[in-house]
Design a protein around this motif. Structure first.
Motif, mmCIF file in Angstrom:
data_model
loop_
_atom_site.group_PDB
_atom_site.id
_atom_site.type_symbol
_atom_site.label_atom_id
_atom_site.label_comp_id
_atom_site.label_asym_id
_atom_site.label_seq_id
_atom_site.Cartn_x
_atom_site.Cartn_y
_atom_site.Cartn_z
ATOM 1 N N SER A 54 -4.351 5.701 -3.322
ATOM 2 C CA SER A 54 -4.351 5.979 -4.753
ATOM 3 C C SER A 54 -2.952 6.354 -5.233
ATOM 4 O O SER A 54 -2.488 5.887 -6.274
ATOM 5 N N THR A 55 -2.276 7.204 -4.456
ATOM 6 C CA THR A 55 -0.940 7.634 -4.859
ATOM 7 C C THR A 55 0.034 6.462 -4.902
ATOM 8 O O THR A 55 0.767 6.285 -5.879
ATOM 9 N N VAL A 56 0.020 5.650 -3.846
ATOM 10 C CA VAL A 56 0.968 4.542 -3.790
ATOM 11 C C VAL A 56 0.670 3.515 -4.876
ATOM 12 O O VAL A 56 1.579 3.027 -5.559
ATOM 13 N N PHE A 57 -0.600 3.241 -5.075
ATOM 14 C CA PHE A 57 -0.979 2.277 -6.104
ATOM 15 C C PHE A 57 -0.503 2.738 -7.477
ATOM 16 O O PHE A 57 0.123 1.998 -8.224
ATOM 17 N N LEU A 58 -0.808 3.998 -7.809
ATOM 18 C CA LEU A 58 -0.436 4.498 -9.130
ATOM 19 C C LEU A 58 1.075 4.550 -9.302
ATOM 20 O O LEU A 58 1.588 4.277 -10.382
ATOM 21 N N SER A 59 1.780 4.887 -8.222
ATOM 22 C CA SER A 59 3.237 4.948 -8.370
ATOM 23 C C SER A 59 3.804 3.561 -8.613
ATOM 24 O O SER A 59 4.693 3.385 -9.439
ATOM 25 N N LEU A 60 3.255 2.562 -7.925
ATOM 26 C CA LEU A 60 3.701 1.183 -8.179
ATOM 27 C C LEU A 60 3.392 0.788 -9.618
ATOM 28 O O LEU A 60 4.217 0.185 -10.304
ATOM 29 N N PHE A 61 2.209 1.158 -10.062
ATOM 30 C CA PHE A 61 1.784 0.775 -11.402
ATOM 31 C C PHE A 61 2.647 1.437 -12.466
ATOM 32 O O PHE A 61 3.134 0.794 -13.389
ATOM 33 N N ILE A 62 2.848 2.761 -12.312
ATOM 34 C CA ILE A 62 3.595 3.499 -13.317
ATOM 35 C C ILE A 62 5.050 3.041 -13.364
ATOM 36 O O ILE A 62 5.656 2.943 -14.428
ATOM 37 N N GLU A 63 5.588 2.731 -12.193
ATOM 38 C CA GLU A 63 6.974 2.271 -12.148
ATOM 39 C C GLU A 63 7.133 0.905 -12.821
ATOM 40 O O GLU A 63 8.084 0.654 -13.543
ATOM 41 N N LEU A 65 5.054 -0.552 -15.000
ATOM 42 C CA LEU A 65 4.496 -0.658 -16.350
ATOM 43 C C LEU A 65 5.555 -0.791 -17.450
ATOM 44 O O LEU A 65 5.482 -1.722 -18.252
ATOM 45 N N VAL A 246 -1.705 -5.603 -11.579
ATOM 46 C CA VAL A 246 -2.601 -4.621 -10.960
ATOM 47 C C VAL A 246 -3.090 -5.142 -9.610
ATOM 48 O O VAL A 246 -3.103 -4.423 -8.610
ATOM 49 N N LEU A 250 -2.427 -3.435 -6.073
ATOM 50 C CA LEU A 250 -3.538 -3.090 -5.185
ATOM 51 C C LEU A 250 -3.282 -3.619 -3.781
ATOM 52 O O LEU A 250 -3.424 -2.895 -2.794
ATOM 53 N N PHE A 294 11.464 -3.016 -6.803
ATOM 54 C CA PHE A 294 11.051 -1.696 -6.325
ATOM 55 C C PHE A 294 10.246 -1.802 -5.037
ATOM 56 O O PHE A 294 10.317 -0.960 -4.152
ATOM 57 N N PHE B 32 4.842 10.507 -8.416
ATOM 58 C CA PHE B 32 4.872 9.046 -8.433
ATOM 59 C C PHE B 32 6.272 8.455 -8.528
ATOM 60 O O PHE B 32 6.557 7.468 -7.890
ATOM 61 N N ILE B 33 7.097 9.054 -9.379
ATOM 62 C CA ILE B 33 8.418 8.440 -9.534
ATOM 63 C C ILE B 33 9.512 9.505 -9.508
ATOM 64 O O ILE B 33 9.259 10.691 -9.680
ATOM 65 N N MET B 74 -9.465 -5.227 -14.646
ATOM 66 C CA MET B 74 -8.335 -4.950 -13.762
ATOM 67 C C MET B 74 -7.434 -3.871 -14.353
ATOM 68 O O MET B 74 -6.926 -3.012 -13.651
ATOM 69 N N ILE B 81 -9.094 4.603 -10.849
ATOM 70 C CA ILE B 81 -8.647 5.119 -9.554
ATOM 71 C C ILE B 81 -8.112 6.538 -9.695
ATOM 72 O O ILE B 81 -8.382 7.399 -8.863
ATOM 73 N N ILE B 85 -10.303 8.795 -7.348
ATOM 74 C CA ILE B 85 -9.568 9.229 -6.157
ATOM 75 C C ILE B 85 -8.309 9.937 -6.619
ATOM 76 O O ILE B 85 -7.267 9.322 -6.762
ATOM 77 N N PRO B 87 -4.924 11.344 -6.823
ATOM 78 C CA PRO B 87 -3.816 11.191 -5.880
ATOM 79 C C PRO B 87 -3.321 12.547 -5.418
ATOM 80 O O PRO B 87 -3.517 13.551 -6.089
ATOM 81 N N CYS B 196 10.143 5.072 -6.809
ATOM 82 C CA CYS B 196 8.756 5.519 -6.893
ATOM 83 C C CYS B 196 8.245 5.807 -5.485
ATOM 84 O O CYS B 196 8.874 5.452 -4.493
ATOM 85 N N ALA B 198 6.164 4.547 -3.738
ATOM 86 C CA ALA B 198 5.928 3.391 -2.878
ATOM 87 C C ALA B 198 7.142 3.101 -1.997
ATOM 88 O O ALA B 198 7.001 2.517 -0.936
#
Lengths: 354, 261
Positions: A54-63, A65, A246, A250, A294, B32-33, B74, B81, B85, B87, B196, B198
């Protein structure tokens, strides 16, 4: 009358709800946390992998976006305000001049690879030589300001990777353009369906269906101003591109948390294998070229520049979602050429680079 | 169906805006970032709100692209999420997946198997900007690695380990262990984030206690003090800290360290 009332009713409610949300948040209520309170209790003994995911997904998404939003806005503005005919007038007839010139066109027409296929298709429709349009198709996602800035930020604000990426991308696009000129000159490239109209997954679907006149309408139809039209267009393009983004995030997050980069690290010592692996990754992930830097940056502690470069150069040119869109618009032989060509060229150049 | 889709579009724009505002206001965004890039998030909040307003204004307008329902779903996924879940900070379980770097740059130590990659590391760039830290570090009687300077000091010490032999070091971080480490050793590490989460990588010092002590538990946050030494790990000279003492500390609110601050 009743219908209008009902519509306004919904809009009013939406505004009120949003205002209420904003009020709650600014007055210090962690809204979504409250929402998730019950769920959290259940999920408390969930595996740590799930939370990491969840953390990695959201960080990728937020970065990604903001970059996608900016890309969508710019692309929509161009879509509405720049006429393809204008572009055409700027291009010399000689392919030796026009192909190198057009590789830099992305700098003024910044469209990432998600939006480039329909644009290239329309350019061909307008009578632009197909080799010019295809050089643009390959070069624009890499040689464009949004990609350059995001690569610069992702690679710790240094220029080396940016120069390599842009240089190699432009080079491959130019080579592909010349090859295309030699092989496909004068042959039809567009796919035609039964009705004689091209299929287009990213085009406007007007009820009154004369798609080729669409650009003339854009600025004036239904009394909408051009800016409003561009903004509305970007909402749709955002969602249209966002779904692939997305999905990509994922897959990438799942890959990072389940498989782990440790596996890629174990392969990374074989640079040749790593190049192939990274190209396959780029193809499968289909991350927008404005955000993929990224992702690539997360691998840079384990592999050299060559595999990273293969990811950064190959991804914007060929990936799953691009492939689907191209298959929707162009003939199969053309699409095949545009998959095999960049694949071979990227591999060659990256192996030479080692 | 058309109206439902229009509602979806508005909900996506506003919903994502609400999510980002909350992250910004609660400070959770640092999960996150890199906080340096906060303005990017703020920009996307503004764009999202503007787009949401425009879409609201044209609630009854024509659809400009045909987007299937799964496309809309999507985009609800990030919100879903986040709620389902929640984070949390990356910890040792993630570190094992990422591979922890406690040997010198040229060797990367990896969760299960140790591998040496010939690739050049981003930390060891040709004209090294970390050289300037050497005199600064040498002046200090005890080198303390805190949140602000961890990334720079760590890289400096690992690039030039010989310069700092015998120096007293104080380091805070979470405890990481794996089967490759000797029974009596552990790593005190931090997640280093460039942009970030990731792209986070784990950096940390190998800790060698002088005598037998109780090794702290995995994931516990400790503050360890010791002297810098050198040891061969996988045939590479690696800086280690000969532990003098450690004590537990509460987990950091902002657990990551950031390059390029």
């Amino acid at each position: 009358m009743i219908r209008t009332l009902k519509n306004w009713y919904v809009e009013l409610i939406s505004i009120l709800i949003f205002g209420f949300f904003l009020f709650l948040i600014t007055s210090g209520v962690p809204l979504l946390a409250v929402l998730s309170y019950g769920v959290t209790k259940v999920m408390k003994n969930a595996s740590p992998e799930l939370h990491n995911f969840s953390t990695v997904f959201l960080s990728l998404f937020i970065e990604g976006l903001p970059l996608i939003l900016v890309g969508v806005l710019v692309s929509s503005l161009v879509h509405v305000y720049v006429k393809e005919e204008m572009v055409w007038r700027l291009i010399p007839r000689n392919p030796l001049l026009s192909i190198p010139l057009v590789t830099c066109f992305g700098l003024v027409l910044p469209i990432c690879e998600c939006g480039i296929v329909p644009v290239a298709r329309r350019l061909v429709q307008k009578g632009l030589p197909s080799y010019v349009a295809f050089t643009f198709l390959l070069a624009a996602p890499i040689v464009n300001p949004v990609t350059i800035i995001s690569t610069y930020l992702a690679f710790g604000q240094t220029w080396r990777v940016v120069f390599l990426r842009v240089g190699l991308g432009a080079l491959i696009a130019a080579v592909m353009g010349f090859l295309f000129f030699l092989i496909f000159r004068g042959k039809p490239v567009l796919k035609v369906d039964q009705k004689g109209q091209e299929v287009d997954c990213c085009d406007h679907h007007h009820d009154h269906g004369h798609a080729h006149q669409h650009d003339h309408e854009c600025t004036s139809h239904h009394g909408e101003s051009g800016l409003m039209h561009a903004l509305r267009h970007s909402v749709f393009e955002f969602i249209d591109m966002g779904k692939y983004f997305v999905l990509g995030a994922l897959i990438a997050a799942g890959f990072q948390t389940i498989v782990g980069t440790a596996v890629i690290k174990s392969v990374a010592q074989h640079e040749h294998l790593a190049i192939l692996l990274m190209m396959a990754l780029a193809f499968g992930l289909s991350v927008c070229s404005s955000a993929d830097a990224f992702l690539a940056a997360s691998f840079r502690s384990v592999m050299g520049t060559a595999p990273l470069l293969s990811f950064l150069v190959f991804g914007p040119m060929v990936d799953v979602k691009n492939l689907l869109m191209m298959l929707g618009g162009f003939r199969k032989s053309v699409v095949l050429f545009f998959i095999v060509g960049p694949t071979v060229l990227t591999m060659l150049s990256c192996y030479l680079f080692l | 169906v058309k109206k439902v889709k229009a509602f979806f579009r508005i909900a996506i724009c506003f919903g994502l805006a609400v999510l980002l505002i909350q992250l910004l206001l609660s400070g959770e965004i640092t999960l996150f970032i890199n906080p340096q890039l906060k303005w990017l998030v703020a920009a996307s909040v503004i764009i999202l709100i503007v787009l949401g307003m425009v879409e609201l204004w044209h609630f009854r307008g024509k659809e400009m692209h045909r987007i299937s329902v799964w496309g809309y779903l999507m985009l609800f996924l990030p919100l879903f999420i986040y709620v389902v879940i929640p984070p949390k900070t990356l910890d040792a379980s993630m570190a094992a997946k990422k591979g922890v770097q406690y040997t010198v740059a040229k060797t990367s130590k990896v969760g299960g198997a140790s591998t040496s990659s010939s690739s050049q590391n981003s930390l060891a760039v040709p004209d090294d900007p970390y050289k300037k830290y050497i005199p600064i570090l040498k002046q200090q009687r005890e080198i303390t690695l805190d949140d602000k300077n961890f990334a720079n000091y760590f890289t400096t010490i690992y690039s030039y380990p010989d310069e700092f032999l015998g120096k007293k070091v104080n380091v805070q971080g979470f405890v990481y262990r794996d089967e490759n480490l000797g029974r009596n050793q552990f790593v005190v590490g931090r997640f280093a984030v460039t942009c970030c989460t990731a792209d986070a990588s784990v950096v940390g010092f190998l800790i060698k206690p002088n005598h037998h002590i109780a090794i702290p538990k995995l994931n516990a946050w400790v503050e360890a003090t010791g002297t810098l030494g050198k040891q061969k790990v996988d045939g590479q000279d690696t800086p280690v800290i000969y532990l003098q003492s450690y004590h537990m500390i509460p987990a950091k609110k902002d657990p990551y360290i950031y390059f390029f601050q």
